[in-house]
Motif scaffolding. Structure first.
Motif, PDB file in Angstrom:
ATOM      1  N   ASP A  22       0.832  -1.203   0.000  1.00 35.75           N
ATOM      2  CA  ASP A  22       0.000   0.000   0.000  1.00 35.75           C
ATOM      3  C   ASP A  22       0.871   1.260   0.000  1.00 35.75           C
ATOM      4  O   ASP A  22       0.613   2.204  -0.756  1.00 35.75           O
ATOM      5  N   THR A  69      -7.248   1.491  14.008  1.00 33.84           N
ATOM      6  CA  THR A  69      -6.448   0.899  12.935  1.00 33.84           C
ATOM      7  C   THR A  69      -7.253   0.724  11.660  1.00 33.84           C
ATOM      8  O   THR A  69      -6.745   0.977  10.551  1.00 33.84           O
ATOM      9  N   GLU A  73      -6.236   2.124   7.954  1.00 32.56           N
ATOM     10  CA  GLU A  73      -6.052   1.227   6.812  1.00 32.56           C
ATOM     11  C   GLU A  73      -7.002   1.560   5.673  1.00 32.56           C
ATOM     12  O   GLU A  73      -6.695   1.269   4.508  1.00 32.56           O
ATOM     13  N   GLY A 126      -0.026   4.608   9.890  1.00 30.51           N
ATOM     14  CA  GLY A 126       0.109   3.215   9.465  1.00 30.51           C
ATOM     15  C   GLY A 126       1.443   2.629   9.887  1.00 30.51           C
ATOM     16  O   GLY A 126       1.512   1.496  10.378  1.00 30.51           O
ATOM     17  N   GLN A 200     -11.127  -3.210   2.667  1.00 33.97           N
ATOM     18  CA  GLN A 200     -11.223  -2.654   4.005  1.00 33.97           C
ATOM     19  C   GLN A 200     -12.677  -2.390   4.395  1.00 33.97           C
ATOM     20  O   GLN A 200     -13.097  -2.672   5.525  1.00 33.97           O
TER      21      GLN A 200
END
Length: 204
Positions: A22, A69, A73, A126, A200
């Protein structure tokens, strides 16, 4: 091996790793409009991104800032999509491929650099998730934080260099048009980011 060297390596291999795709895709999208001769503009972009992610990496690792989190993400592919959208909107424009002369002190004050700094804030969060897993219960890991961040920067600069060299090979070696390179790279990065975002959001 010292603590500094250990965390330096951990930072380097965290970003210079296909499992961090990513972040790799974001760097690819960030550099897509540029060629090797644009190294000053790329350096300004990378510096802006570095300032952003270094800030949130430090704040989150030291426990000053915390975000879910799952949200982080999901936001990372959004940063890729927005970067690609800007690339596609400006692809082939003379102002992008042949930047106007500007005073050295103003080189960082451009829209792409401001966006890179803002997106860096998200990517730093991240990075911090991984670093906090490594640190466990340490409350003030200043040395580890510094070493990890330096390692990330070394890996990031190497990746950017490889992207620019790949662009040089495609443009000069294969004779591809610069606009086509930018469109293909940005489109591919946007496709990957869209898949990441959907995964996600759906929990896949």
């Amino acid at each position: 091996m010292s603590v500094f060297q250990t965390y330096l390596q951990l930072g380097f291999f965290h970003i210079f790793n296909l499992r961090a795709y990513d972040h790799l895709v974001f760097l690819l999208a960030l550099c897509a409009p540029y060629v090797l001769s644009d190294w000053r503009r790329v350096l300004a972009l990378v510096t802006s991104f570095t300032l952003g992610h270094s800030l949130t990496l430090a704040l989150a690792t030291l426990g000053i800032l915390a975000l879910p989190t799952a949200l982080i993400e999901a936001l990372i592919p959004v940063t890729i999509l927005l970067t690609c959208a800007l690339n596609l909107r400006q692809a082939g424009r003379a102002g992008l491929s042949r930047p106007q002369r500007r005073r050295p002190e103003s080189v960082l004050w451009t829209l792409p650099n401001a966006l890179a700094a803002g997106f860096g804030l998200i990517h730093g969060l991240g990075f911090s998730n991984y670093l906090r897993e490594l640190l466990g219960q340490q409350s003030r890991p200043v040395l580890e934080l510094l070493a990890f961040n330096v390692g990330v920067e070394i890996g990031q600069l190497l990746i950017v260099g490889l992207i620019l060299l790949l662009g040089l090979l495609v443009l000069r070696g294969l004779g591809a048009a610069r606009r086509d390179w930018e469109l293909v790279v940005s489109g591919a990065a946007a496709g990957i980011a869209l898949v990441l975002l959907l995964n996600q959001l759906t929990g896949a």
